[in-house]
Design an enzyme around this catalytic site. Sequence first.
Site, short mmCIF file in Angstrom:
data_model
loop_
_atom_site.label_atom_id
_atom_site.label_comp_id
_atom_site.label_asym_id
_atom_site.label_seq_id
_atom_site.Cartn_x
_atom_site.Cartn_y
_atom_site.Cartn_z
CG HIS A 65 -1.91 -1.13 1.22
ND1 HIS A 65 -3.10 -1.14 0.50
CD2 HIS A 65 -1.86 -2.34 1.85
CE1 HIS A 65 -3.72 -2.28 0.70
NE2 HIS A 65 -3.00 -3.03 1.51
CG ASN A 138 -7.48 -4.86 0.43
OD1 ASN A 138 -6.77 -3.88 0.63
ND2 ASN A 138 -7.09 -6.09 0.73
CE1 TYR A 348 -2.23 -2.68 7.70
CE2 TYR A 348 -1.82 -5.01 8.06
CZ TYR A 348 -2.26 -3.99 7.25
OH TYR A 348 -2.71 -4.26 5.98
#
Length: 492
Positions: A65, A138, A348
């Site tokens: 991303h 997404n 993350y």
Amino acid sequence: MDPSKFRPSSAYDSPFLTTNAGGPVYNNVSSLTVGPRGPVLLEDYHLIEKLATFDRERIPERVVHARGASAKGFFEVTHDISHLTCADFLRAPGVQTPVIVRFSTVVHERGSPESLRDIRGFAVKFYTREGNFDLVGNNVPVFFNRDAKSFPDTIRALKPNPKSHIQEYWRILDFFSFLPESLHTFAWFFDDVCLPINYRHMEGYGVHAYQLINKAGKAHYVKFHWKPTCGVKCMTEEEAIRVGGTNHSHATKDLYDSIAVGNYPEWKLSIHIMDPEDVERFDFDPLDVTKIWPEDILPLMPVGRLVLNRNIDNFFAENEQLAFNPGHIVPGLYYSEDKLLQTRIFAYADTQRHRIGPNYMQLPVNAPKCAHHNNHRDGAMNFMHRDEEVDYLPSRFDPCRHAEQYPIPSRVLNGRREMCVIEKENNFKQAGERYRSWEPDRQDRYVSKWVEHLSDPRVTYEIRSIWISYLSQADKSCGQKVASRLTLKPTM
């Protein structure tokens, strides 16, 4: 604390140019030298500071991303779901919550054309009164692999060849031939939806199953679905080539310009709801991220709307330093047992600490807008001014206490420690159903993508045969069409 009270001065605070330390700069053009043609002197402090700062302007790009654009707005509840969740930001119709949204491509690098075929990211940060909720999704509802142990290999296979730095499909098809569950995602990846005309005209999905919990502690599995009010629009391969050749930032420009003229993008949020007791009713595992939930059995329920009505003020501060984490949830929401989601909770936060620094949550774009307090302190680039004497809990000298307990799902779990595959893989059924739902011309475009990439000279006969087998198990006619154009016989 108010971060703005302690941030370094900007050019707007002084009528003249200064160094970082506030010293006046009277010449920002000429370096300090010995005579007009002499060597540059190291004592030119402003020159050294200026170059050193410039050398460090960029931070590591996201592993995935990397290419993206952000915008701000609000989420408004339009339908009452308080019987399903005690989440404060979903408490009643009319409640609005500020948000920032980041759209992105998944695989391609920062600065790459936004017209390239790829899954698009659709990440929403809700600044609620109970903390931040990050819905990191997404524009397709499924993913290539169901277990995070394969995730690093998945991304490496999709990214460029480490020797040539060229994305090559022989590598992609080689790796995923070992993951038959990936076929369903390829039924989206090679479809029109992975060439959206821009960010405003694409859907969004939470991808994973989460849980909603009400005040009584009753939990339901939930999946989130964003639908654009302006409709879904995609490009053909030819249009994508033309658009990308004209403007490699076409989707970012479209988003920015639309908001600037008051044509605010809007999405409707709907949810699927599943009672945990119904999980075994299906011929697939509902917590398998490679599967969708059938709308005819679990119809979508409307919840609210997302409106983006403000452009960001600084691309670096509010896009590059913007950090999402599926681990950020609020009371009334909880994770499911989805294996990929469970590991994203760690991954993350870990990548943000590497990419931005250990104090990335102090940055204004990432910090919660509600009151918050903990004893996480100091570290590199800490800029929070704290003067309390007690940095532990509990303490009789500090009024800080535990929050009031809120309900979380509670289930009795038992089993052996083992590394295993889920029981209901059912890798091909949904891929076939999706293919059969298309018009013939759309089916032909899908078949053509398979033929194009399976024709790569480095794709071996064995790899071609495996993919023909997978496609045939999903839909016999699809496998036959691909095989006939490759002069291969389908094998079952």
